[in-house]
Design an enzyme around this catalytic site. Structure first.
Site, PDB file in Angstrom:
ATOM      1  N   ASP A   1      29.746  56.536  56.725  1.00 29.19           N
ATOM      2  CA  ASP A   1      30.782  55.945  57.584  1.00 29.19           C
ATOM      3  C   ASP A   1      31.953  55.415  56.765  1.00 29.19           C
ATOM      4  OD1 ASP A   1      28.729  56.445  59.293  1.00 29.19           O
ATOM      5  OD2 ASP A   1      28.218  54.345  59.665  1.00 29.19           O
TER       6      ASP A   1
ATOM      7  N   LEU B   1      30.404  54.686  66.577  1.00 29.26           N
ATOM      8  CA  LEU B   1      31.626  55.297  66.050  1.00 29.26           C
ATOM      9  C   LEU B   1      32.139  54.538  64.822  1.00 29.26           C
ATOM     10  CD1 LEU B   1      33.414  56.114  69.450  1.00 29.26           C
ATOM     11  CD2 LEU B   1      32.061  57.658  68.017  1.00 29.26           C
TER      12      LEU B   1
ATOM     13  N   SER C   1      32.662  51.204  64.030  1.00 29.13           N
ATOM     14  CA  SER C   1      33.678  50.155  64.055  1.00 29.13           C
ATOM     15  C   SER C   1      33.489  49.206  62.874  1.00 29.13           C
ATOM     16  CB  SER C   1      33.626  49.383  65.367  1.00 29.13           C
ATOM     17  OG  SER C   1      32.342  48.840  65.566  1.00 29.13           O
TER      18      SER C   1
END
Ligand code: GLA
Length: 397
Positions: free
Chosen positions: A176, A128, A130
């Site tokens: 991302d 996800l 981080s």
């Protein structure tokens, strides 16, 4: 916004005996479709999630940077004048911040010593992003401290180069960091990773929910396998260019039809890697269209096709992710489900009917537990805004 900023300010005061002066936050992300194609010049379609990293800062009383992580209950001090890799921390988390500082220095942007507190609730090693959230948050904070603005695109590129640098060492694409900077409430973004143009795709939480299910597997294998997939794509491109006589820069520049013509020269494995990339690109284009029509059934079918391609052709899934995918096929209220992020563990994402989203999450977790004897955590997230910064006592977000 998931971190309690009031509490974080209290921690800062306790730790550094003065109030913070600047703050920044940056979200993690979930990718809806367009997997492993950002570094092949493709389209991706991620959304920022309601898990984030927040940082607060004030000027340092001495010549050193003082970092403190609430998650790890651990501090780290360093002098930023002569940043070098021998200053890398064994505990890992400070390296992302040092990598960002190093990239700022390399661009001639000097940040005076600061005291910084960090807290995050993006699950780590869960696919996800981080690490992108830490990088983007650090870059946003440091620039805010010196009142220096960078265009969002440059901020994302700077954070990506921090991830590429030896401080971290993953040759990631731009997805991302880009979505962590540019995330938009109620929308995913379709990003063209070749020129970084993007368009919002509505993910109205009243119409469709994003359910994230952890596979219970971390991603230890990720770094080496990720870099290996990148190099396989490069080899496939070279061979396709040889057999076509063309000199394309990216795999996605081959249409599925062209690929069928020129694939003969490719060994089986490289041919499958390229087939994933080229077919995934087409799926993203279709996904944007069906989402814009509100056709979530069709969107779900595309997620399923994406999962099958990542499992069979790109080989970045794992039994636990496949198990979640299989379970989801028989759960009411699920439009479609697939692994998300780099793979080899991490999370799956499902598109679900909002009225049933919590039940969907529970039922998938329950069925998974029956089969694999471990209960995965789940979350339902709206699509959220990207990074921001503020001055304390003026415009708190
Ligand atoms: C990781 C990378 C991204 C992207 C995905 C796979 O999250 O950081 O750049 O390549 O994997 O789609």
């Amino acid at each position: 916004m998931s971190i309690d900023l009031g509490h974080l300010e209290d921690c800062f005061q306790q730790k550094f005996h003065q109030p913070p002066r600047w703050g920044a936050r940056a979200p993690g992300r979930v990718n809806l479709i367009g997997e492993h194609i950002d570094y092949n010049g493709g389209f991706v379609l991620p959304a920022a999630i309601n898990r984030e990293v927040a940082m607060l800062a004030s000027p340092s009383p001495d010549h050193e940077f003082h970092l403190y992580s609430v998650n790890y209950s651990e501090g780290f001090r360093f002098s930023s004048g002569d940043l070098n890799l021998s200053q890398r921390s064994q505990s890992g988390w400070p390296n992302y911040v040092l990598a960002v500082l190093d990239q700022l220095h390399k661009r001639g942007i000097r940040i005076p010593p600061l005291q910084v507190i960090i807290e995050g609730d993006v699950p780590s090693a869960a696919g996800l992003s981080s690490s992108a959230a830490v990088e983007v948050c650090a870059a946003t904070l440091f620039l805010a401290c010196i009142e220096h603005e960078l265009p969002g695109e440059q901020l994302a590129l700077l954070a990506q180069s921090a991830e590429h640098s030896p401080w971290v060492g993953v040759q990631c694409g731009i997805m991302d960091q880009f979505i962590s900077v540019h995330g938009l409430e109620g929308h995913a973004l379709k990003i063209d990773c070749r020129d970084l143009s993007y368009s919002p795709v509505q993910v109205d939480p009243r119409l469709v929910s994003l359910v994230v299910i952890h596979s219970t597997v971390g991603r230890e294998l990720m770094k080496s396998a990720y870099n290996q997939r990148r190099s396989e794509c490069e080899q496939a491109l070279t061979l396709l260019n040889q057999s076509s006589g063309l000199s394309r820069n990216y795999l996605v520049q081959y249409s599925p039809e062209e690929f069928e013509i020129y694939r003969q020269n490719l060994p089986g494995l490289l041919s499958r890697r390229a087939r994933h990339v080229i077919s995934e690109q087409a799926r993203v284009v279709e996904f944007e269209q069906v989402m814009n029509r509100g056709d979530f059934q069709a969107a779900g079918q595309l997620l399923q096709a994406s999962h099958a391609s990542l499992r069979d052709d790109y080989e970045v899934s794992c039994p636990e992710l496949d198990c979640i995918y299989e379970i989801s096929l028989n759960i009411d209220g699920v439009y479609g489900c697939r692994m998300t992020g780099a793979g080899f563990g991490g999370c799956a994402v499902a598109l679900a009917d909002p009225e049933q989203a919590e039940t969907v999450a529970d039922r998938i977790a329950g069925e998974f537990e029956k089969i694999r004897k471990m209960r995965p955590w789940t979350m339902v997230t709206p699509a959220c805004r990207g990074a921001c910064h503020w001055k304390i006592d003026s415009n708190s977000p």
